[in-house]
Design an enzyme around this catalytic site. Structure first.
Site, PDB file in Angstrom:
ATOM      1  N   HIS A  15       2.708  -0.038  -1.535  1.00 23.62           N
ATOM      2  CA  HIS A  15       3.807   0.417  -0.663  1.00 23.62           C
ATOM      3  C   HIS A  15       4.533  -0.794  -0.061  1.00 23.62           C
ATOM      4  O   HIS A  15       5.761  -0.850  -0.044  1.00 23.62           O
ATOM      5  CB  HIS A  15       3.208   1.321   0.419  1.00 23.62           C
ATOM      6  CG  HIS A  15       4.177   1.885   1.406  1.00 23.62           C
ATOM      7  ND1 HIS A  15       4.380   3.244   1.572  1.00 23.62           N
ATOM      8  CD2 HIS A  15       4.985   1.279   2.313  1.00 23.62           C
ATOM      9  CE1 HIS A  15       5.279   3.430   2.524  1.00 23.62           C
ATOM     10  NE2 HIS A  15       5.659   2.254   2.996  1.00 23.62           N
ATOM     11  N   GLU A  16       3.763  -1.779   0.408  1.00 24.73           N
ATOM     12  CA  GLU A  16       4.381  -2.967   1.017  1.00 24.73           C
ATOM     13  C   GLU A  16       5.148  -3.785  -0.021  1.00 24.73           C
ATOM     14  O   GLU A  16       6.241  -4.281   0.252  1.00 24.73           O
ATOM     15  CB  GLU A  16       3.338  -3.860   1.689  1.00 24.73           C
ATOM     16  CG  GLU A  16       2.610  -3.236   2.866  1.00 24.73           C
ATOM     17  CD  GLU A  16       3.504  -2.535   3.859  1.00 24.73           C
ATOM     18  OE1 GLU A  16       4.717  -2.801   3.906  1.00 24.73           O
ATOM     19  OE2 GLU A  16       2.996  -1.664   4.569  1.00 24.73           O
TER      20      GLU A  16
ATOM     21  N   HIS B 284       8.384  -2.461  -0.574  1.00 22.11           N
ATOM     22  CA  HIS B 284       9.341  -2.848   0.472  1.00 22.11           C
ATOM     23  C   HIS B 284      10.007  -4.189   0.134  1.00 22.11           C
ATOM     24  O   HIS B 284      11.181  -4.393   0.442  1.00 22.11           O
ATOM     25  CB  HIS B 284       8.643  -2.970   1.833  1.00 22.11           C
ATOM     26  CG  HIS B 284       8.541  -1.689   2.608  1.00 22.11           C
ATOM     27  ND1 HIS B 284       9.637  -0.934   2.960  1.00 22.11           N
ATOM     28  CD2 HIS B 284       7.464  -1.044   3.135  1.00 22.11           C
ATOM     29  CE1 HIS B 284       9.235   0.127   3.656  1.00 22.11           C
ATOM     30  NE2 HIS B 284       7.918   0.093   3.772  1.00 22.11           N
TER      31      HIS B 284
ATOM     32  N   GLY C 270       0.269  -0.687   7.851  1.00 22.70           N
ATOM     33  CA  GLY C 270       0.929  -1.720   7.073  1.00 22.70           C
ATOM     34  C   GLY C 270       2.351  -1.901   7.560  1.00 22.70           C
ATOM     35  O   GLY C 270       2.936  -0.983   8.152  1.00 22.70           O
TER      36      GLY C 270
ATOM     37  N   GLN D 257      11.005  -4.504   7.400  1.00 20.03           N
ATOM     38  CA  GLN D 257      10.955  -3.410   8.389  1.00 20.03           C
ATOM     39  C   GLN D 257      11.225  -3.902   9.811  1.00 20.03           C
ATOM     40  O   GLN D 257      11.534  -3.113  10.689  1.00 20.03           O
ATOM     41  CB  GLN D 257       9.598  -2.701   8.336  1.00 20.03           C
ATOM     42  CG  GLN D 257       9.373  -1.936   7.031  1.00 20.03           C
ATOM     43  CD  GLN D 257       8.041  -1.226   7.027  1.00 20.03           C
ATOM     44  OE1 GLN D 257       7.034  -1.804   6.656  1.00 20.03           O
ATOM     45  NE2 GLN D 257       8.023   0.019   7.465  1.00 20.03           N
TER      46      GLN D 257
ATOM     47  N   CYS E 120       5.724   6.322   6.203  1.00 22.43           N
ATOM     48  CA  CYS E 120       6.232   4.963   6.375  1.00 22.43           C
ATOM     49  C   CYS E 120       6.803   4.834   7.782  1.00 22.43           C
ATOM     50  O   CYS E 120       7.524   5.726   8.244  1.00 22.43           O
ATOM     51  CB  CYS E 120       7.323   4.693   5.346  1.00 22.43           C
ATOM     52  SG  CYS E 120       8.110   3.086   5.512  1.00 22.43           S
ATOM     53  N   LEU E 121       6.499   3.728   8.450  1.00 16.30           N
ATOM     54  CA  LEU E 121       7.001   3.528   9.813  1.00 16.30           C
ATOM     55  C   LEU E 121       8.531   3.510   9.852  1.00 16.30           C
ATOM     56  O   LEU E 121       9.119   3.771  10.891  1.00 16.30           O
ATOM     57  CB  LEU E 121       6.443   2.229  10.396  1.00 16.30           C
ATOM     58  CG  LEU E 121       4.927   2.231  10.676  1.00 16.30           C
ATOM     59  CD1 LEU E 121       4.444   0.835  11.004  1.00 16.30           C
ATOM     60  CD2 LEU E 121       4.584   3.196  11.811  1.00 16.30           C
TER      61      LEU E 121
HETATM   62 NI    NI Z   1       6.739   1.544   4.692  1.00 16.90          NI
END
Ligand code: NI
Length: 162
Positions: free
Chosen positions: A130-131, A134, A46, A51, A88-89
């Site tokens: 989660h997204e 963000h 995701g 991000q 998380c990236l």
């Molecule tokens: Ni994330």
């Protein structure tokens, strides 16, 4: 398409709120295409606009079977709870247990501005929540109940950063 730079935690943009998308144009399509390339290359399951430095409420999710482009996504229904390990990236190599709804219904627009709904459970529900966090400048770190040592993260899980 192009791979965009994934912002990491020390970049304060990740703490800002994203704005609703109102224009469904070539610029948006380019962003979505670039985000997909960036997510698959990472690899991750995701990625949200913030991000890659864009404060728009856009996110993509693919837990392995289908790419969903979630624009202006809102959780409209939840059921139950689950506690799963997340990464998380934008927070590389950090993993922790987070409590999320077990099932969610998310209302969103697709890239053509068409209203859609997705019912999700398990990892897909986690990824969508989660997204959408963000979009609000919330990182999974804010919700971690317990951090997990990198060596205790199951094989494959490290490729499931969101
Ligand atoms: Ni994330």
């Amino acid at each position: 398409m192009a791979i965009r730079n994934i912002r990491t935690e020390e970049d304060q943009i990740l703490r800002r709120k994203s704005r609703e998308v109102t224009k469904f144009d070539k610029r948006l399509f380019q962003l979505l295409d670039d985000m997909a390339e960036t997510m698959y290359a990472a690899p991750g399951v995701g990625l949200a606009g913030v991000q890659v430095g864009t404060l728009k409420r856009v996110a993509i999710v693919d837990i392995g079977d289908n790419l969903i482009e979630v624009i202006n996504g809102v959780v409209i229904k939840t059921e139950g709870t689950q506690v799963e390990i997340e990464g998380c990236l934008s927070v590389p190599d950090v993993y922790g247990k987070v409590e999320r709804p077990e099932k969610v219904v998310v209302s969103y627009l697709d890239r053509d501005g068409i209203q859609k709904e997705v019912s999700a459970e398990g990892l897909l529900a986690v990824a969508l929540c989660h997204e959408i966090d963000h979009f609000e400048g919330i990182l999974f770190r804010d919700k971690v109940i317990e951090y997990i040592n990198l060596e205790d993260v199951e094989e494959g899980q490290e490729n499931q950063q969101i």
